[in-house]
Design an enzyme around this catalytic site. Structure first.
Site, PDB file in Angstrom:
ATOM      1  N   ARG A   1     -14.199  15.722   6.708  1.00 15.55           N
ATOM      2  CA  ARG A   1     -14.927  16.008   5.459  1.00 15.55           C
ATOM      3  C   ARG A   1     -16.417  16.169   5.744  1.00 15.55           C
ATOM      4  O   ARG A   1     -16.974  15.440   6.572  1.00 15.55           O
ATOM      5  CB  ARG A   1     -14.744  14.865   4.453  1.00 15.55           C
ATOM      6  CG  ARG A   1     -13.366  14.849   3.836  1.00 15.55           C
ATOM      7  CD  ARG A   1     -13.187  13.625   2.945  1.00 15.55           C
ATOM      8  NE  ARG A   1     -12.062  12.833   3.403  1.00 15.55           N
ATOM      9  CZ  ARG A   1     -11.878  11.547   3.135  1.00 15.55           C
ATOM     10  NH1 ARG A   1     -12.751  10.882   2.402  1.00 15.55           N
ATOM     11  NH2 ARG A   1     -10.827  10.920   3.586  1.00 15.55           N
TER      12      ARG A   1
ATOM     13  N   ARG B   1      -2.585  -2.088  -3.440  1.00 16.62           N
ATOM     14  CA  ARG B   1      -3.790  -1.294  -3.222  1.00 16.62           C
ATOM     15  C   ARG B   1      -3.706  -0.072  -4.145  1.00 16.62           C
ATOM     16  O   ARG B   1      -2.736   0.679  -4.104  1.00 16.62           O
ATOM     17  CB  ARG B   1      -3.859  -0.824  -1.777  1.00 16.62           C
ATOM     18  CG  ARG B   1      -5.046   0.083  -1.596  1.00 16.62           C
ATOM     19  CD  ARG B   1      -5.056   0.779  -0.285  1.00 16.62           C
ATOM     20  NE  ARG B   1      -6.251   1.584  -0.234  1.00 16.62           N
ATOM     21  CZ  ARG B   1      -6.300   2.787   0.303  1.00 16.62           C
ATOM     22  NH1 ARG B   1      -5.235   3.321   0.834  1.00 16.62           N
ATOM     23  NH2 ARG B   1      -7.426   3.453   0.316  1.00 16.62           N
TER      24      ARG B   1
ATOM     25  N   GLU C   1      -8.536  -4.994   4.841  1.00 19.40           N
ATOM     26  CA  GLU C   1      -8.375  -4.712   3.411  1.00 19.40           C
ATOM     27  C   GLU C   1      -7.163  -5.438   2.838  1.00 19.40           C
ATOM     28  O   GLU C   1      -7.187  -5.895   1.700  1.00 19.40           O
ATOM     29  CB  GLU C   1      -8.261  -3.194   3.192  1.00 19.40           C
ATOM     30  CG  GLU C   1      -9.599  -2.498   3.371  1.00 19.40           C
ATOM     31  CD  GLU C   1      -9.490  -1.017   3.675  1.00 19.40           C
ATOM     32  OE1 GLU C   1      -9.061  -0.678   4.797  1.00 19.40           O
ATOM     33  OE2 GLU C   1      -9.819  -0.202   2.810  1.00 19.40           O
TER      34      GLU C   1
ATOM     35  N   ASN D   1       0.875  -1.167   0.000  1.00 18.44           N
ATOM     36  CA  ASN D   1       0.000   0.000   0.000  1.00 18.44           C
ATOM     37  C   ASN D   1       0.914   1.219   0.000  1.00 18.44           C
ATOM     38  O   ASN D   1       1.454   1.603   1.035  1.00 18.44           O
ATOM     39  CB  ASN D   1      -0.895  -0.044   1.243  1.00 18.44           C
ATOM     40  CG  ASN D   1      -1.890   1.105   1.282  1.00 18.44           C
ATOM     41  OD1 ASN D   1      -1.802   2.050   0.494  1.00 18.44           O
ATOM     42  ND2 ASN D   1      -2.825   1.033   2.207  1.00 18.44           N
TER      43      ASN D   1
ATOM     44  N   HIS E   1     -13.445   2.957  -0.678  1.00 16.40           N
ATOM     45  CA  HIS E   1     -13.497   1.940   0.381  1.00 16.40           C
ATOM     46  C   HIS E   1     -14.069   0.614  -0.123  1.00 16.40           C
ATOM     47  O   HIS E   1     -14.538  -0.199   0.672  1.00 16.40           O
ATOM     48  CB  HIS E   1     -14.395   2.372   1.569  1.00 16.40           C
ATOM     49  CG  HIS E   1     -13.866   3.518   2.380  1.00 16.40           C
ATOM     50  ND1 HIS E   1     -14.705   4.395   3.022  1.00 16.40           N
ATOM     51  CD2 HIS E   1     -12.607   3.919   2.662  1.00 16.40           C
ATOM     52  CE1 HIS E   1     -13.979   5.297   3.675  1.00 16.40           C
ATOM     53  NE2 HIS E   1     -12.708   5.024   3.462  1.00 16.40           N
TER      54      HIS E   1
END
Ligand code: ADP
Length: 386
Positions: free
Chosen positions: A226, A67, A368, A9, A156
């Site tokens: 956010r 990823r 993940e 990643n 996601h």
């Protein structure tokens, strides 16, 4: 020698890695190289990878899974990173200018250091590419999409895919409470990934039919920093009224909003602690955060036609019992119940926390990296990993 899968990643200043054995796909080792490009750190992703490989005793994995944040409309599942695929990831850089370039650097580093080891890209957007056009399109003039790619890609996806699969398997395996356990293909789930970034997905039989993030990860739920959903006219209003540039508004919405904007903190632990001490600002911030989640649960129940399960995951979803309580308690009309004691249990295992309503409520710790390893291994083995 053990067969291994290496998952990478790559961020702009870090390289996270995990090594899995195959075919069991249990985690052997993991680590992170930080401060890439800084005076005290390695200069490039290639140097970072070299140090990881030497730390691992020059292991030669059977496959490397990367990823990758943005796969646009092109990548609907894991993809072998041949010349064409790499060019496509490059072409998609404008959609993820901060995230796709480090992934490309990681891919180049592997090509250089691990000649002929197959590389597989697993995309955060891929799981959402099954969404019907009606969910993926905005009600904008056609040229916005055609010429500028303005449509809903989601994010996601690897996490939503992982937790919806594990939730289905979990209910199938242990669901003594359900008189007629359904097959995984039949479950209608709403999955809630609540971390620093937050998103919801409507998943029918393992297939995503809608998700809350859109063109970028700004749309949808209230997040750490956010704002999530907003009247788009607020953007032009702020530009005119506060004299902000497009970039400045972008910064306000992405970095200074959400929980941080509402109460000055983006770490849910601290917001919860303040609310527990009677801080009204923190309490209101949590109400706004949880109300938005409930709005999406209701909307997705309507999209799915039936709600069989609500799945909580990521830092907040897995750990914050109080957030789950605030979300679930008012949802009795949707068959959502909560077993107060089960909700308080801390565990790294998937668990069921409802009190026996028509919708199962589950906490499924996301993984993940394991999902990337599974998909990468599945692709090189020729299994159907998607
Ligand atoms: P990311 O989106 O960066 O992967 P995570 O999924 O790790 O983030 O989630 C990070 C968030 O999880 C933090 O903002 C923190 O507020 C929240 N969190 C972690 N542990 C707890 C906890 N015990 N209670 C409440 N919130 C928590």
């Amino acid at each position: 020698m053990t067969t291994t899968v290496l998952v990478l990643n790559a961020g702009s200043s870090s390289l996270k890695w995990m090594l899995f054995d195959a075919p069991a796909l249990s985690r052997l080792r993991s680590g992170m190289v930080e401060r890439l490009g800084e005076p005290t750190g390695p200069g490039t992703h290639a140097e970072a990878l070299a140090s990881v490989l030497s730390e691992l005793g020059n292991v030669r994995p059977a496959v490397v899974g990367h990823r990758i944040v943005h796969g646009g409309r092109t990548f609907t599942g894991p993809a072998l990173l041949d010349e064409y695929a790499v060019a496509e990831v490059q072409r998609l850089v404008p959609l993820a200018p901060l995230h796709n370039p480090p992934a490309l650097a990681g891919i180049a580093a592997v090509a250089e250091r691990l000649l002929h080891v197959p590389q597989v890209g697993v995309f955060d957007t891929a799981f959402h590419q099954t969404m019907p056009e009606a969910a993926a399109r905005y009600a904008l003039p056609l040229w916005c999409e055609r010429d500028h790619g303005v449509r809903r890609y989601g994010a996601h996806g690897t996490s939503h895919q992982y937790v919806s699969r594990v939730a289905g398997e979990f209910l199938q395996r242990t669901d003594g409470r359900d008189p007629e356990p359904r097959r995984r293909e039949d479950w209608n789930f709403v999955t809630l990934h609540l971390g620093n970034g937050c998103s919801a997905a409507a998943v029918r039989g393992g297939v995503c039919v809608d998700t809350s993030m859109g063109l970028t990860p700004l749309e949808g739920l209230v997040m750490g920093t956010r704002c999530g959903d907003l009247d788009p006219a607020a953007v032009t209003h702020l530009q005119r009224s506060a004299g902000l540039s497009a970039e400045e508004v972008n910064r306000v919405l992405n970095r200074e909003s959400g929980l941080k904007g509402l109460c000055g903190e983006n770490d849910v632990r601290r917001v919860l602690a303040r609310a527990a001490d009677g801080d009204a600002e923190a309490d209101l911030a949590l109400d706004i955060y949880c109300r938005r989640i409930r709005k999406y649960v209701g909307a997705y129940a309507a999209i799915l036609g039936r709600l069989d399960g609500l799945v909580f995951t990521a830092g907040v979803g897995e750990n914050a019992a109080e957030i789950r309580r605030r979300v679930c308690e008012p949802l009795g009309g949707f068959g959502v119940t909560l077993d107060a004691a089960a909700n308080e249990v801390r565990s790294k295992e998937p668990r069921r926390i409802d009190a026996g309503g028509s919708a199962a409520v589950l906490v499924v710790p996301t993984d993940e990296e394991q999902e990337i390893a599974r998909q990468a291994w599945g692709l090189v083995r020729g299994d159907d990993a998607a």
